[in-house]
Scaffold this active site. Structure first.
Site, PDB file in Angstrom:
ATOM      1  N   HIS A  83       4.387  -4.680  10.459  1.00 53.61           N
ATOM      2  CA  HIS A  83       4.888  -4.030  11.733  1.00 53.61           C
ATOM      3  C   HIS A  83       4.910  -4.931  12.842  1.00 53.61           C
ATOM      4  O   HIS A  83       4.311  -6.025  12.885  1.00 53.61           O
ATOM      5  CB  HIS A  83       3.938  -2.915  12.316  1.00 53.61           C
ATOM      6  CG  HIS A  83       4.045  -1.662  11.309  1.00 53.61           C
ATOM      7  ND1 HIS A  83       4.704  -0.712  11.527  1.00 53.61           N
ATOM      8  CD2 HIS A  83       2.985  -1.522  10.345  1.00 53.61           C
ATOM      9  CE1 HIS A  83       4.352   0.320  10.588  1.00 53.61           C
ATOM     10  NE2 HIS A  83       3.324  -0.131   9.942  1.00 53.61           N
ATOM     11  N   HIS A 105       1.362   3.824   1.810  1.00 54.27           N
ATOM     12  CA  HIS A 105       1.841   4.588   2.813  1.00 54.27           C
ATOM     13  C   HIS A 105       3.349   4.723   3.066  1.00 54.27           C
ATOM     14  O   HIS A 105       4.291   3.738   2.628  1.00 54.27           O
ATOM     15  CB  HIS A 105       1.400   4.163   4.375  1.00 54.27           C
ATOM     16  CG  HIS A 105       0.068   4.629   4.845  1.00 54.27           C
ATOM     17  ND1 HIS A 105      -0.649   3.685   5.600  1.00 54.27           N
ATOM     18  CD2 HIS A 105      -0.665   5.428   4.382  1.00 54.27           C
ATOM     19  CE1 HIS A 105      -1.962   4.331   5.728  1.00 54.27           C
ATOM     20  NE2 HIS A 105      -1.874   5.317   4.970  1.00 54.27           N
ATOM     21  N   ASP A 152       5.728   4.821   5.164  1.00 54.26           N
ATOM     22  CA  ASP A 152       6.722   3.582   6.092  1.00 54.26           C
ATOM     23  C   ASP A 152       6.604   2.400   5.094  1.00 54.26           C
ATOM     24  O   ASP A 152       7.230   1.321   5.486  1.00 54.26           O
ATOM     25  CB  ASP A 152       6.081   3.506   7.268  1.00 54.26           C
ATOM     26  CG  ASP A 152       4.762   2.952   7.375  1.00 54.26           C
ATOM     27  OD1 ASP A 152       3.719   3.572   6.494  1.00 54.26           O
ATOM     28  OD2 ASP A 152       4.598   2.211   8.254  1.00 54.26           O
ATOM     29  N   HIS A 153       5.931   2.148   4.007  1.00 58.52           N
ATOM     30  CA  HIS A 153       6.291   0.866   3.096  1.00 58.52           C
ATOM     31  C   HIS A 153       6.650   1.181   1.522  1.00 58.52           C
ATOM     32  O   HIS A 153       7.144  -0.025   1.125  1.00 58.52           O
ATOM     33  CB  HIS A 153       4.721   0.225   2.919  1.00 58.52           C
ATOM     34  CG  HIS A 153       4.133  -0.039   4.508  1.00 58.52           C
ATOM     35  ND1 HIS A 153       4.214  -1.318   4.892  1.00 58.52           N
ATOM     36  CD2 HIS A 153       3.654   0.654   5.434  1.00 58.52           C
ATOM     37  CE1 HIS A 153       3.490  -1.313   5.905  1.00 58.52           C
ATOM     38  NE2 HIS A 153       3.381  -0.128   6.456  1.00 58.52           N
ATOM     39  N   ASP A 180      -0.318  -3.771   6.099  1.00 54.74           N
ATOM     40  CA  ASP A 180      -1.255  -3.239   7.349  1.00 54.74           C
ATOM     41  C   ASP A 180      -2.803  -3.620   7.274  1.00 54.74           C
ATOM     42  O   ASP A 180      -3.490  -2.890   7.777  1.00 54.74           O
ATOM     43  CB  ASP A 180      -1.178  -1.738   7.348  1.00 54.74           C
ATOM     44  CG  ASP A 180       0.275  -1.191   7.699  1.00 54.74           C
ATOM     45  OD1 ASP A 180       1.066  -2.152   8.037  1.00 54.74           O
ATOM     46  OD2 ASP A 180       0.535  -0.060   7.792  1.00 54.74           O
ATOM     47  N   HIS A 220       0.844  -1.228  -0.244  1.00 59.40           N
ATOM     48  CA  HIS A 220      -0.135  -0.018  -0.090  1.00 59.40           C
ATOM     49  C   HIS A 220       1.108   1.351   0.038  1.00 59.40           C
ATOM     50  O   HIS A 220       2.067   0.944   0.188  1.00 59.40           O
ATOM     51  CB  HIS A 220      -1.045   0.235   1.190  1.00 59.40           C
ATOM     52  CG  HIS A 220      -0.495   0.004   2.622  1.00 59.40           C
ATOM     53  ND1 HIS A 220       0.282  -0.723   3.115  1.00 59.40           N
ATOM     54  CD2 HIS A 220      -0.421   1.038   3.436  1.00 59.40           C
ATOM     55  CE1 HIS A 220       0.756  -0.337   4.269  1.00 59.40           C
ATOM     56  NE2 HIS A 220       0.223   0.668   4.548  1.00 59.40           N
ATOM     57  N   HIS A 237      -7.675  -0.363   5.787  1.00 56.76           N
ATOM     58  CA  HIS A 237      -6.477   0.588   6.330  1.00 56.76           C
ATOM     59  C   HIS A 237      -6.457   1.731   5.186  1.00 56.76           C
ATOM     60  O   HIS A 237      -6.135   2.981   5.536  1.00 56.76           O
ATOM     61  CB  HIS A 237      -5.185  -0.110   6.464  1.00 56.76           C
ATOM     62  CG  HIS A 237      -3.912   0.408   6.835  1.00 56.76           C
ATOM     63  ND1 HIS A 237      -3.815   1.120   7.958  1.00 56.76           N
ATOM     64  CD2 HIS A 237      -2.949   0.860   6.251  1.00 56.76           C
ATOM     65  CE1 HIS A 237      -2.617   1.593   8.184  1.00 56.76           C
ATOM     66  NE2 HIS A 237      -1.945   1.584   7.209  1.00 56.76           N
TER      67      HIS A 237
HETATM   68 FE    FE Z   1       2.475   0.729   8.026  1.00 49.60          FE
HETATM   69 ZN    ZN Z   2       0.168   1.869   6.488  1.00 43.94          ZN
END
Ligand code: FE
Ligand code: ZN
Length: 255
Positions: A171, A58, A60-61, A133, A56, A114
């Site tokens: 995570h 975001h 942090d990915h 996530d 996805h 999410h």
């Molecule tokens: Fe994340």
């Molecule tokens: Zn995420």
């Protein structure tokens, strides 16, 4: 088993994964929070990079995609529905699509909730599911773009996979998730036992990833919204499953 999975800690609590097909020698990386630890891990293994698979949009990915792609030019795969927010894709995939890593099939599941356009990658040859996530080990992602009904539908699809499927999420939130799970089902014996195992793993600094779906079904409260014992614990006997899921998600948000 010809597929080997590497769990790669990134940033503060993210995971990237590398999966290698020993027959073809091809390796995919799933999510790229940070390029450096991934490059270190795959070069230590002597693995070449053949695919980058994104769950996805975001940051942090995907934050390390550009650097990783500069270092090793592997095609980037991600959700067609999320194309506008992902790095440029060589392969855009949707629910029900199958592509290959070497000779191994990879199945795509839309697991929106999410985010919208969030996908999971299922490798039947490794009995492994990479969920980002969406479904998380002992938990699930927050509902930033979708609603409870959407996430419940996404999780319900994943619940149909073989019980021995191993879950690899984005995570390391498992210890906190277990604590919350205990607040919902303090008498669930499987949960009590698992919470103990998780604190042992985490005390040794080990990841909790690779839990079987069977264990998740027994202990992850978000997958247990349809269970009569969970409904009655919440005083929601007779409520539709997705509403029970919504209540569990609401409680977690305020936990
Ligand atoms: Fe994340
Ligand atoms: Zn995420």
């Amino acid at each position: 088993m010809t597929l080997e999975i590497l769990t790669i800690p990134c940033l503060s609590d993210n995971y990237a994964y590398a999966i290698n097909d020993s027959d073809s020698g091809e390796t995919a990386v799933i999510d790229v929070p940070d390029a450096a630890p991934i490059l270190r891990a795959i070069s230590f293994k002597g693995w070449g990079l053949y695919q980058i698979q994104l769950t996805h949009h975001h940051d942090d990915h995907i934050a390390g995609v550009e650097l990783l792609h500069q270092a090793i030019e592997a095609p980037i795969i991600g959700a067609r529905a999320d194309m506008d927010r992902l790095p440029p894709l060589e392969l855009a995939v949707s629910e029900g699509d199958t592509f290959a890593l070497g000779t191994e099939p990879v199945h795509v599941y839309d697991v929106s909730g999410h985010t919208k356009g969030h996908v999971a990658y299922y490798y039947p040859g490794a009995e492994a599911l990479f969920t980002g996530d969406s479904l998380m080990v002992m938990g699930c992602g927050r509902l930033f773009e979708g609603d409870a009904q959407m996430m419940w539908a996404s999780l319900s699809k994943l619940m149909e996979l073989p019980a021995q499927t191993r879950i690899y999420s984005g995570h390391e939130y498992t210890a906190a998730n277990a604590k919350f799970a205990m607040s919902i089902e303090p008498e669930n014996r499987a949960l009590i036992e698992r919470t103990r195992q998780i604190s042992e793993l985490r005390a040794r600094g080990e990841p909790t990833m690779g839990a079987t779906l069977e264990l998740e079904l027994a202990t992850n409260p978000f997958l247990r919204a349809a269970r009569p014992e969970v409904k009655s614990a919440l005083g929601m006997e007779g409520a539709p499953d997705w509403q029970v899921f919504a209540e569990i998600r609401r409680r977690k948000d305020n936990f």
